[in-house]
Design a protein around this motif. Structure first.
Motif, short mmCIF file in Angstrom:
data_model
loop_
_atom_site.label_atom_id
_atom_site.label_comp_id
_atom_site.label_asym_id
_atom_site.label_seq_id
_atom_site.Cartn_x
_atom_site.Cartn_y
_atom_site.Cartn_z
N ARG A 72 4.22 -6.57 6.42
CA ARG A 72 3.89 -5.64 5.33
C ARG A 72 2.85 -4.62 5.80
O ARG A 72 2.94 -3.43 5.47
N ILE A 73 1.86 -5.07 6.55
CA ILE A 73 0.84 -4.14 7.05
C ILE A 73 1.48 -3.18 8.07
O ILE A 73 1.25 -1.97 8.03
N ASN A 94 4.51 -2.20 8.15
CA ASN A 94 5.32 -1.21 7.43
C ASN A 94 4.47 -0.13 6.80
O ASN A 94 4.84 1.05 6.82
N LYS A 95 3.30 -0.50 6.25
CA LYS A 95 2.40 0.49 5.65
C LYS A 95 1.94 1.49 6.70
O LYS A 95 1.89 2.70 6.46
N ILE A 96 1.57 0.98 7.87
CA ILE A 96 1.11 1.87 8.95
C ILE A 96 2.27 2.78 9.37
O ILE A 96 2.11 3.99 9.49
N GLU A 137 4.93 3.69 7.72
CA GLU A 137 5.28 4.69 6.69
C GLU A 137 4.25 5.81 6.66
O GLU A 137 4.59 6.98 6.46
N LYS A 138 3.00 5.47 6.88
CA LYS A 138 1.95 6.50 6.87
C LYS A 138 2.06 7.40 8.11
O LYS A 138 1.79 8.59 8.03
N ILE A 155 -5.46 1.47 4.67
CA ILE A 155 -4.68 0.26 5.00
C ILE A 155 -5.63 -0.94 4.93
O ILE A 155 -5.30 -1.98 4.34
N GLU A 179 -6.45 -1.94 1.38
CA GLU A 179 -5.38 -2.66 0.70
C GLU A 179 -5.20 -4.09 1.23
O GLU A 179 -4.84 -4.99 0.47
N CYS A 184 2.44 -1.08 16.39
CA CYS A 184 3.30 -0.37 15.44
C CYS A 184 3.62 1.02 15.98
O CYS A 184 4.78 1.45 15.97
#
Ligand code: HIF
Length: 293
Positions: free
Chosen positions: A21-22, A24-26, A28-29, A95, A98, A114
């Protein structure tokens, strides 16, 4: 002196899904904030943050390295070698807000993994367990490398990180990503044409371009090519040293071999100084592409 021991603390509550999940956040950003640095994007500087937060390691006493997340302290993030990396740290701020259960060392290194994978580089195995250490664990400035040096310096520098010649050359292929900036390091320009893609272009350019040692606008020496590419002296050292040169030729001709060696050397770089207990989990993250995202 008592040797420093850094044992990975594995949080049993967390699974690969939490870290994915982390990731993916990175990822996507990185995709969203694509205008950064003339549309190179944040990938390269995230790789640099992950490596600089690890590259303070010293095998002599097991000090420094990524374990303690000490880049977050002023002494380390104001090291002149870290000029410009605040952009990567700021990128990661939301990030961290969150997912504030992750340690800083895990976050910096996960960001680099990532960024390599999202740039179409190799899959890099990653293990959690770094622990935020207090400010007193921050290594002194001056442990990161100086680019105005030749092969002997490069070999000695990487030896401090427990890297052999093959590992040193493989790692240097990461200079396919991003560029140098006069205002950060006093060097100027990219290593190649595809600064946001992870490829073996660095080695191909090193062998095939017409390099000329010049003084840049800041008065520092760098190798320049007619296409507007550059090489640091420490990069160019890889074609001046016969042992390095053989490995450069191999990677220029065989991208798969470079990818394989880079993946293992980069994991080792990010994990230097950490003792992993038996059975500690090791993760391979899916890219956004793999997940059709
Ligand atoms: Fe770099 N590196 N690096 N580097 N580096 C710069 C930028 C990046 C060295 C010097 C520099 C590695 C080793 C060495 C990346 C990744 C890695 C810059 C320019 C300098 C001067 C910084 C700026 O001006 O913004 C030296 C002397 C090294 C050892 C000999 C690693 C292997 C190649 C370990 C590695 O992974 C990346 C990515 C960048 C691009 C950053 C950007 O903002 O675009």
């Amino acid at each position: 002196a008592v040797p420093i021991v850094h044992i990975a603390a594995v949080n049993k509550e967390r699974t690969i899904d939490d870290y994915q999940r982390i990731y993916n956040k990175i990822a996507e950003k990185i995709r969203e904030d694509d205008e950064y640095d003339g549309y190179i994007g944040y990938g390269p500087i995230l790789v640099r943050l992950g490596w600089h937060s690890s590259g303070t390691y010293n095998k002599e006493n097991n000090s420094g390295g990524s374990y303690g997340g000490t880049y977050r302290f002023k002494l380390e993030n104001t090291d002149p070698s870290n000029n410009g990396l605040q952009n990567a740290a700021h990128f990661l701020d939301p990030i961290y807000k969150e997912f504030n259960w992750i340690s800083h060392g895990d976050l910096y290194t996960l960001g680099a993994v990532c960024a390599v994978q999202e740039a179409q580089g190799p899959k890099i195995k990653w293990r959690p367990g770094r622990v935020d250490l207090p400010e007193s664990a921050t290594p002194e400035n001056g442990r990161l490398p100086d680019a105005v040096n030749g092969a002997d310096y490069v070999r000695n520098f990487y030896a401090r990180l427990k890297m052999n010649d093959r590992e040193a050359v493989a790692l240097t292929g990461a200079h396919c990503l991003g560029r140098t900036h006069l205002k950060n390091s006093g060097f100027d320009g990219p290593w190649g044409a595809a600064s946001s893609s992870f490829t073996n272009e660095f080695f191909v350019n090193l062998l095939n371009e017409q390099w000329k040692l010049e003084k840049n606008a800041a008065g520092n020496k760098q190798y320049d090519s007619p296409k507007g590419y550059m090489m640091l002296e420490t990069d160019y050292a890889l074609v001046q040293d016969p042992i390095y040169l053989k490995i450069v030729k191999e990677y220029a001709n065989n991208e798969a071999s470079f990818f394989k060696d880079f993946a293992s050397s980069f994991q080792k770089l990010l994990e230097n100084g950490i003792d992993y207990p038996k059975g500690a989990p090791e993760y391979v993250f899916k890219t956004l592409d793999d997940q059709d995202m």
